[in-house]
Design an enzyme around this catalytic site. Structure first.
Site, mmCIF file in Angstrom:
data_model
loop_
_atom_site.group_PDB
_atom_site.id
_atom_site.type_symbol
_atom_site.label_atom_id
_atom_site.label_comp_id
_atom_site.label_asym_id
_atom_site.label_seq_id
_atom_site.Cartn_x
_atom_site.Cartn_y
_atom_site.Cartn_z
ATOM 1 N N GLY A 1 7.816 -2.037 20.617
ATOM 2 C CA GLY A 1 8.728 -2.011 19.488
ATOM 3 C C GLY A 1 8.387 -0.856 18.585
ATOM 4 O O GLY A 1 7.596 0.021 18.927
ATOM 5 N N ASP B 1 2.100 -5.914 2.032
ATOM 6 C CA ASP B 1 3.300 -5.868 2.858
ATOM 7 C C ASP B 1 3.340 -7.068 3.801
ATOM 8 O O ASP B 1 3.557 -6.942 5.003
ATOM 9 C CB ASP B 1 3.354 -4.552 3.645
ATOM 10 C CG ASP B 1 4.747 -4.270 4.184
ATOM 11 O OD1 ASP B 1 5.717 -4.910 3.699
ATOM 12 O OD2 ASP B 1 4.877 -3.426 5.085
#
Ligand SMILES: *[C@@H]1O[C@H](CO)[C@@H](O)[C@H](O)[C@H]1NC(C)=O
Ligand SMILES: *[C@@H]1O[C@H](CO)[C@@H](O)[C@H](O)[C@H]1NC(C)=O
Ligand SMILES: *[C@@H]1O[C@H](CO)[C@@H](O)[C@H](O)[C@H]1NC(C)=O
Ligand SMILES: *[C@@H]1O[C@H](CO)[C@@H](O)[C@H](O)[C@H]1NC(C)=O
Ligand SMILES: *[C@@H]1O[C@H](CO)[C@@H](O)[C@H](O)[C@H]1NC(C)=O
Ligand SMILES: *[C@@H]1O[C@H](CO)[C@@H](O)[C@H](O)[C@H]1NC(C)=O
Ligand SMILES: *[C@@H]1O[C@H](CO)[C@@H](O)[C@H](O)[C@H]1NC(C)=O
Ligand SMILES: *[C@@H]1O[C@H](CO)[C@@H](O)[C@H](O)[C@H]1NC(C)=O
Length: 846
Positions: free
Chosen positions: A556, A673
């Site tokens: 990915g 994050d």
């Protein structure tokens, strides 16, 4: 006692196998010992006429037992070990119901036949003072003769277990059993050298439970260099105590936990000895050497009267790193690392091929030669060390640590130095006094998580450059030698990581021996060191592993570039995160991530295996996660629905991982994050938090940081961060709350924060909560099969965490105890309703 002498000093390093001694085996050996002891038959059980002295004219016969005066702690008499057919004179505990022999006079000269068959055996003292053991037929099998004739000789068994031959009871001692220990060290007994009496006292194991003659295992005081105690097994050294550091042996970490004992170590012109005492005479404890199978052990046993057994209190060798020099010269053994061996900073494996097979015995060699005359050499500190073998080191007690450093620098053959007496300053905190200098390779060095002393290893300027910045540790905390100060120091060490970041540049340039994971390991000192080194994979290795970054292996797109799956030569599956040259993640973020994750070890954090730096190309090599990331399961993979149990398992894992980051690791780390895409899942669906490119370490005083560069992902960002750039642990808590609600609902949160807007997940959750219909938030795809208490709990915690005011959000530690243990949930109700209030206000404002 003799065999250790003949073994010589050409120490052979013990094979690692000998060190992998499971505790089980030690226990078994103890049981064996107990079995042996309890089986011992003694002839004269009668304590009726108990005396403690043998004088000319009144010998001790085989049917009698002497009992020491005072408390009657010890007994002495003839005995036959179980399974044997010979008779010995021995001393055993009088008050221990398992017959436990602690001393044997004639261990090498038994009387033939069992004690029952030797009614005529005697221990006698002659008129001149000769102490002798004779068989029934009159043959003397063992005797000692005092240097001078004694006028009034008497042999007495004392209450500490010592048999003394003196001129009159209580008179001048001419000979004593404590000078000739067998396999057991009793309180007050001294092991080691007495230069005045010319005695060298060692312990030597029995050959077998039925044979008290000297066996292969010995405990010996080695006076070479800085004195140390060794355990020998046959021709091999199997354990080293390390030198006495003024308080304890540097290689016996658990000494501090010994309450009720005093240990003393005397090192002067008269003697070099070690002894111990118990504070409470009712404590029965001894140290003994035992040979079991191929293993040689030193063990401390303590009598537990209520259980009627000896309890194994301590033993050595205990683990892989207890073997003598498993990691060779300049290697470091750390049981918290895998593999346990690594090289000291500034050193690389001598034979990488052997290291790859996890045989570290060849040790390590210097990367950069020392440049003594130039005067540019310096020192790198290794904390919590069991200092290297001091057999050939030089000790000068008159020097301070600073003088020691100077002396080491002056002598070109000096390779390292350390304090010889830490008790002046306390381990690792103060400087201590005295000076130990090594002039050879540093062998048998190991580190502990929170024990041991500081060792300063000499390095060439090139290897030191970056380390020197962190050398100035804040050692100002003169709070005494307390453990808490040590903890504080560790905490402060967290602050230093910034200054260490530069080290990586060097690491990047020195990848010449890089390759497989196992060869790549260098000494890092795991959780207690100055610097950081990670395995460097070369580009070729990674290219091979990923089929040349084949599109088929692409997993990915990460935040900064594509992620590939790979397989190393040894079959290990990896994920390679490439950082595209144009990506926003610059070298700083890269270094940040590498350093951070390398420091963090938790099952809910993804494990970094290494990195690769080649020109502009930078890559991170992680363990491979079979099940990709959470967002894929939650939002993208339509055909698979996570059931509630799995979701709850994932929530718990994320909670633990984040708690570790915020509070339980050595640093306070804000992830910045946290989102579904950054939660990876292994094949058991255990969540692992990943992507630390934006993480920040907090200092102790800092509670929030203001940044101009707002990074993160909309939808997870807390309002104060998104708008004002202020982040704190509470911003992570906000993201965590969003994540919780996403996991429960299977819906993605969009937008920053708008509680009034039902299009946002948060707004929706809040409305449902207000209407007391929270349960409707649960992902419909679960078809109603879930534990609604758990679901509600998670929603409630989620909502608590997304409150507008950071102060109102719980800390992860509160989440931990409030959310997943029902009884605690109520406690935070108050906080929750405050939130309701705040949100009400916001809604009215909007
Ligand atoms: C003491 O004895 C041991 C073993 O018997 C031996 O290795 C050591 O060298 C001796 N020490 C001295 C100072 O004689
Ligand atoms: C022990 O044996 C000796 C001689 O065998 C005998 O004279 C003595 O009386 C015995 N003592 C006891 C206490 O049985
Ligand atoms: C006497 O006893 C000793 C020791 O048990 C033995 O070695 C010796 O052979 C015996 N002597 C005689 C004459 O039986
Ligand atoms: C024990 O030793 C004695 C004397 O050496 C001998 O007579 C006897 O037969 C031995 N007994 C056993 C069971 O070996
Ligand atoms: C020694 O230990 C015993 C048993 O634990 C206890 O009863 C006694 O008070 C202790 N004595 C001292 C002086 O502490
Ligand atoms: C001293 O070190 C410097 C820098 O490492 C080096 O350039 C110089 O050649 C060295 N001098 C000697 C005499 O080795
Ligand atoms: C350096 O240390 C070694 C080992 O102690 C010693 O033999 C040597 O004499 C010392 N050299 C100098 C110059 O002091
Ligand atoms: C070690 O330091 C302590 C504290 O200063 C002192 O009491 C002790 O005597 C020192 N030991 C030696 C062997 O110098």
């Amino acid at each position: 006692m003799t065999d250790a002498t003949t073994r010589g000093t050409d120490a052979v390093e013990a094979p690692p196998a000998a060190a992998r001694l499971p505790k089980r085996r030690a226990m078994a050996s103890l049981r064996l010992l107990c079995a042996l002891l309890c089986l011992l038959r003694h002839l004269a059980a009668s304590h009726a006429a108990s005396r403690d002295t043998v004088t000319p004219g009144s010998p001790l016969t085989a049917n009698e037992t002497l009992v020491s005066g005072g408390d009657g702690n010890f007994a002495m008499g003839f005995f036959t070990p179980p399974g044997a057919n010979s008779t010995y004179l021995g001393v055993w505990y009088n008050k221990v119901s398992l017959r436990t022999v602690v001393w044997v006079a004639n261990r090498e000269a038994p009387i033939a036949g069992a004690v029952e068959d030797n009614p005529g055996a005697t221990l006698s003292v002659s008129a001149g003072g000769t102490l002798a053991i004779a068989a029934g037929n009159g043959t003397v099998v063992w005797s000692v003769q005092p240097a001078a004739r004694l006028a009034n000789p008497a042999a007495q068994i004392l209450d500490n277990g010592n048999l003394v031959l003196a001129d009159g009871v209580g008179g001048a001692v001419a000979w004593e059993g404590f000078d000739y220990p067998t396999d057991t060290m009793l309180p007050e007994m001294k092991i080691g050298i007495d230069y005045v009496k010319r005695k060298n006292r060692t312990l030597t194991s029995w050959k077998s439970p039925s044979d008290p003659s000297p066996g292969p295992v010995a405990m010996v005081m080695d006076t070479n260099g800085d004195p140390q105690v060794f355990i020998w097994n046959g021709g091999e050294k199997v354990w080293r105590s390390g030198p006495w550091d003024g308080v304890q042996f540097t290689g016996v970490p658990d000494t501090a936990t010994y309450s009720g004992f005093t240990f003393s170590f005397i090192n002067n012109a008269q003697e070099v000895t070690y002894s111990f005492q118990v504070h409470n005479a009712s404590i029965i404890s001894h140290l003994g050497v035992v040979s079991t199978g191929n293993y040689g052990l030193l063990q401390r046993s303590t009598w537990v009267e209520s259980a009627g057994t000896w309890n194994l209190y301590w033993y050595a060798p205990k683990d892989q790193c207890d073997a003598v020099s498993p990691c060779g010269p300049n290697g470091v053994c750390d049981t918290n690392n895998l593999p346990v061996c690594s090289c000291l900073r500034g050193f690389t494996p001598k034979t990488p091929a052997a290291w790859a097979l996890r045989d570290g015995r060849d040790g390590c060699v210097r990367s950069t030669p020392l440049d003594c005359r130039n005067g540019t050499d310096g020192f790198a500190k290794v904390r919590h060390a069991k200092v290297p073998d001091t057999e050939r080191s030089v000790v000068d007690m008159s020097l301070t640590l600073d003088q020691c450093r100077a002396a080491c620098l002056r002598n070109c053959s000096c390779t390292a130095y350390a304090s010889a007496n830490v008790s002046a300053g306390g381990r690792g905190i103060g400087d201590g006094t005295g000076c130990v200098m090594w002039t050879t390779g540093l062998t048998d060095l190991r580190v502990y998580p929170d024990f041991g002393q500081d060792l300063y290893v000499r390095l060439a300027a090139a290897d030191l450059e970056l380390a020197s910045k962190s050398r100035r540790a804040p050692i100002i905390i003169a709070v005494g030698a307390s453990v808490s100060a040590l903890v504080l120091l560790l905490a402060v060490a967290g602050l230093l990581i910034w200054s260490r970041r530069k080290r990586l540049r060097r690491t990047a340039g020195s990848s010449k021996w890089s390759g497989s994971r196992s060869t790549g390991r260098r000494y890092e000192g795991s959780s207690h060191d100055d610097d950081l080194e990670l395995p460097i994979f070369d580009l070729g290795t990674i290219a091979a592993a990923t089929d040349g970054f084949s599109i088929n292996n692409k997993l990915g797109e990460g935040g900064f570039g594509p992620v590939y799956k790979g397989k190393l030569e040894d079959g290990m599956e990896i994920a390679v995160k490439t950082l595209s040259k144009t990506s926003a993640q610059g070298l700083d973020e890269f270094k940040n991530e590498v350093l951070l994750i390398a420091k963090l070890q938790h099952r809910n954090l993804v494990r970094l295996l290494g990195c690769s730096i080649s020109g502009q190309e930078r890559m991170l090599v992680y363990e491979y996660m079979e099940n990709k990331s959470l967002d894929y399961f939650l939002f993208e993979k339509a055909n698979v629905v996570l059931d509630w149990q799995v979701r709850y398992h994932i929530i718990e894992g994320i909670t633990r991982g984040l708690l570790y980051l915020h509070q339980d690791s050595r640093y306070r780390i804000i992830h910045r994050d946290l989102k579904a895409a950054n939660v990876l899942l292994d094949k058991e669906m255990t969540p692992k938090i990943s992507d630390f490119g934006m993480a920040r370490i907090f200092g102790n005083e800092e509670t929030e940081i203001n940044t101009r560069k707002v990074v993160g992902t909309y939808g997870y960002m807390s309002p104060e961060y998104a708008m004002d750039g202020i982040f704190s642990v509470k911003s992570d808590v906000f993201s965590y709350g969003v994540l919780l609600l996403e996991i429960v609902s299977g819906r993605r949160n969009r937008g920053v924060y708008s509680y009034s807007n039902n299009q946002s997940l948060l707004g929706h959750a809040w409305s449902l909560w207000n209407e007391e219909k929270s349960i409707e938030l649960a992902d419909e795809r679960m078809g109603g099969s879930f534990n609604s208490d758990e679901v509600l709990k998670c929603i409630r915690v989620g909502l608590l965490c997304v409150q507008e005011n950071p102060d109102d959000r719980p800390l992860m530690s509160q989440v931990q105890c409030s959310s997943f243990q029902d009884s605690e949930v109520q406690e935070y109700e108050g906080v929750y309703f405050k939130w309701v209030h705040v949100v009400d206000e916001i809604i009215t404002k909007v």
